[in-house]
Scaffold this motif. Structure first.
Motif, PDB file in Angstrom:
ATOM      1  N   MET A   1     -47.854  20.992  91.024  1.00 55.74           N
ATOM      2  CA  MET A   1     -46.448  20.011  90.675  1.00 55.74           C
ATOM      3  C   MET A   1     -45.850  20.218  89.507  1.00 55.74           C
ATOM      4  N   LYS A   2     -44.676  21.410  89.048  1.00 53.77           N
ATOM      5  CA  LYS A   2     -43.949  21.568  88.232  1.00 53.77           C
ATOM      6  C   LYS A   2     -42.612  20.224  87.994  1.00 53.77           C
ATOM      7  N   GLN A   3     -42.172  19.913  87.352  1.00 53.74           N
ATOM      8  CA  GLN A   3     -41.584  18.113  86.957  1.00 53.74           C
ATOM      9  C   GLN A   3     -39.911  18.367  86.841  1.00 53.74           C
ATOM     10  N   LEU A   4     -39.161  18.925  87.331  1.00 53.81           N
ATOM     11  CA  LEU A   4     -37.921  19.029  86.673  1.00 53.81           C
ATOM     12  C   LEU A   4     -37.032  17.258  86.588  1.00 53.81           C
ATOM     13  N   LEU A   5     -37.218  17.355  85.362  1.00 50.52           N
ATOM     14  CA  LEU A   5     -35.880  16.240  84.841  1.00 50.52           C
ATOM     15  C   LEU A   5     -34.421  16.506  85.530  1.00 50.52           C
ATOM     16  N   ILE A   6     -33.787  15.608  85.873  1.00 48.34           N
ATOM     17  CA  ILE A   6     -32.209  15.826  85.848  1.00 48.34           C
ATOM     18  C   ILE A   6     -31.752  14.136  85.274  1.00 48.34           C
ATOM     19  N   VAL A   7     -31.011  14.535  83.482  1.00 46.59           N
ATOM     20  CA  VAL A   7     -30.388  13.160  82.633  1.00 46.59           C
ATOM     21  C   VAL A   7     -28.831  13.268  83.837  1.00 46.59           C
ATOM     22  N   ALA A   8     -28.463  12.748  84.460  1.00 41.87           N
ATOM     23  CA  ALA A   8     -26.699  12.850  84.264  1.00 41.87           C
ATOM     24  C   ALA A   8     -26.633  11.513  84.335  1.00 41.87           C
ATOM     25  N   HIS A   9     -25.560  11.545  83.657  1.00 41.71           N
ATOM     26  CA  HIS A   9     -24.538  10.157  84.088  1.00 41.71           C
ATOM     27  C   HIS A   9     -23.378  10.409  85.372  1.00 41.71           C
ATOM     28  N   ALA A  10     -23.568   9.310  86.344  1.00 42.48           N
ATOM     29  CA  ALA A  10     -22.837   9.093  87.209  1.00 42.48           C
ATOM     30  C   ALA A  10     -21.674   7.882  87.199  1.00 42.48           C
ATOM     31  N   PRO A  11     -21.094   7.756  86.403  1.00 48.98           N
ATOM     32  CA  PRO A  11     -20.496   6.106  86.707  1.00 48.98           C
ATOM     33  C   PRO A  11     -19.084   6.512  87.562  1.00 48.98           C
ATOM     34  N   SER A  12     -18.818   7.240  88.300  1.00 44.55           N
ATOM     35  CA  SER A  12     -18.090   6.842  89.456  1.00 44.55           C
ATOM     36  C   SER A  12     -18.840   7.654  90.941  1.00 44.55           C
ATOM     37  N   ALA A  44     -33.398   7.195  80.762  1.00 44.35           N
ATOM     38  CA  ALA A  44     -34.273   8.380  80.600  1.00 44.35           C
ATOM     39  C   ALA A  44     -34.819   7.992  78.694  1.00 44.35           C
ATOM     40  N   GLY A  45     -35.708   8.357  78.673  1.00 40.27           N
ATOM     41  CA  GLY A  45     -36.412   8.377  77.286  1.00 40.27           C
ATOM     42  C   GLY A  45     -37.396   9.872  76.847  1.00 40.27           C
ATOM     43  N   PRO A  46     -38.255   9.586  75.875  1.00 36.88           N
ATOM     44  CA  PRO A  46     -38.221  10.287  75.423  1.00 36.88           C
ATOM     45  C   PRO A  46     -39.902  11.215  76.644  1.00 36.88           C
ATOM     46  N   GLU A  47     -40.626  10.435  76.717  1.00 39.64           N
ATOM     47  CA  GLU A  47     -41.569  10.099  77.750  1.00 39.64           C
ATOM     48  C   GLU A  47     -41.281  11.296  79.443  1.00 39.64           C
ATOM     49  N   ASP A  48     -39.962  10.346  79.319  1.00 39.91           N
ATOM     50  CA  ASP A  48     -39.756  11.152  80.654  1.00 39.91           C
ATOM     51  C   ASP A  48     -39.379  12.693  80.701  1.00 39.91           C
ATOM     52  N   VAL A  49     -39.183  13.367  79.213  1.00 37.84           N
ATOM     53  CA  VAL A  49     -39.017  14.396  78.738  1.00 37.84           C
ATOM     54  C   VAL A  49     -40.190  14.904  78.455  1.00 37.84           C
ATOM     55  N   LEU A  50     -41.066  14.789  77.681  1.00 36.79           N
ATOM     56  CA  LEU A  50     -42.279  15.188  77.595  1.00 36.79           C
ATOM     57  C   LEU A  50     -43.097  15.467  78.655  1.00 36.79           C
ATOM     58  N   ALA A  51     -43.258  14.977  80.122  1.00 32.44           N
ATOM     59  CA  ALA A  51     -43.508  14.758  80.857  1.00 32.44           C
ATOM     60  C   ALA A  51     -42.429  16.080  81.867  1.00 32.44           C
ATOM     61  N   CYS A  52     -41.717  16.713  81.705  1.00 37.45           N
ATOM     62  CA  CYS A  52     -41.205  17.568  82.323  1.00 37.45           C
ATOM     63  C   CYS A  52     -41.454  18.128  81.714  1.00 37.45           C
ATOM     64  N   ASP A  53     -40.871  19.466  82.848  1.00 33.69           N
ATOM     65  CA  ASP A  53     -41.103  21.609  82.281  1.00 33.69           C
ATOM     66  C   ASP A  53     -40.044  21.792  82.376  1.00 33.69           C
ATOM     67  N   ALA A  54     -38.994  20.758  83.183  1.00 33.22           N
ATOM     68  CA  ALA A  54     -37.073  21.307  82.602  1.00 33.22           C
ATOM     69  C   ALA A  54     -36.563  20.648  82.844  1.00 33.22           C
ATOM     70  N   ILE A  55     -34.743  20.596  82.439  1.00 32.45           N
ATOM     71  CA  ILE A  55     -34.181  19.078  82.233  1.00 32.45           C
ATOM     72  C   ILE A  55     -32.846  20.036  82.843  1.00 32.45           C
ATOM     73  N   LEU A  56     -32.389  18.854  83.859  1.00 33.20           N
ATOM     74  CA  LEU A  56     -30.534  19.457  83.788  1.00 33.20           C
ATOM     75  C   LEU A  56     -30.153  18.397  83.853  1.00 33.20           C
ATOM     76  N   LEU A  57     -29.314  18.759  82.633  1.00 38.24           N
ATOM     77  CA  LEU A  57     -28.483  17.950  81.786  1.00 38.24           C
ATOM     78  C   LEU A  57     -26.719  17.367  82.951  1.00 38.24           C
ATOM     79  N   GLY A  58     -26.121  16.083  82.844  1.00 40.10           N
ATOM     80  CA  GLY A  58     -24.987  16.066  83.779  1.00 40.10           C
ATOM     81  C   GLY A  58     -24.203  14.750  82.775  1.00 40.10           C
ATOM     82  N   THR A  59     -22.565  15.376  82.250  1.00 41.82           N
ATOM     83  CA  THR A  59     -22.382  14.897  81.706  1.00 41.82           C
ATOM     84  C   THR A  59     -20.651  14.203  82.157  1.00 41.82           C
TER      85      THR A  59
END
Length: 153
Positions: A1-12, A44-59
């Motif tokens: 199983m591959k891991q997609l990490l979404i790191v996205a800021h959602a203040p509204s 989110a921290g380094p451990e999350d990035v190290l565990a993922c196979d791709a990352i989607l950033l949102g800001t």
């Protein structure tokens, strides 16, 4: 199983709609071998990035720059992941009230330093809110997960 990490800021509510859209797209029923996790940048921290196979950033665009939360994420993770995650497939969406240029430039600079690989140009959702923004981010989430699922990246 591959891991997609979404790191996205959602203040509204609208930026939360974008996160939900990314999760919906990435969780499409045809995508079978990808697990998706969303973490707000301050969680989110380094451990999350190290565990993922791709990352989607949102800001959000804040004063012509990325959100402080996403900047904090990069500050805390940059050196901890730089050696182990070179080539990490990544994408970015920006919710910009103006044009998103400064935000895009700032994130691209950091991603270049990390040596992550863009899978597509950043998506900039600019101007007044449009429901089409959620559709675009949903497609981006689906694209990221489908790319992982099929082994394209």
């Amino acid at each position: 199983m591959k891991q997609l990490l979404i790191v996205a800021h959602a203040p509204s509510p609208n930026t939360r709609r974008l996160v939900d859209a990314a999760l919906k797209g990435a969780g499409h029923t045809d995508i079978e071998q990808v697990s998706v996790t969303w973490k707000p940048p301050l969680e989110a921290g380094p451990e999350d990035v190290l565990a993922c196979d791709a990352i989607l950033l949102g800001t959000t665009e804040n004063l012509g720059y990325m959100s402080g939360a996403l900047k904090d994420f990069f500050d805390r993770t940059y050196y901890a992941v730089i050696d182990d995650k070179q080539g990490l497939p990544c994408a970015l969406y920006i919710r910009a009230g103006l044009d998103g240029t400064g935000t895009r430039r700032a994130v691209e600079s950091i991603v270049t330093g990390l040596r992550w690989n863009w899978v597509q140009d950043p998506l900039v959702c600019k101007g007044e809110w449009q429901d089409a923004f959620a559709d675009q981010v949903e497609e981006l989430g689906m694209y990221m997960a489908a790319g992982l699922d099929s082994g394209i990246f």
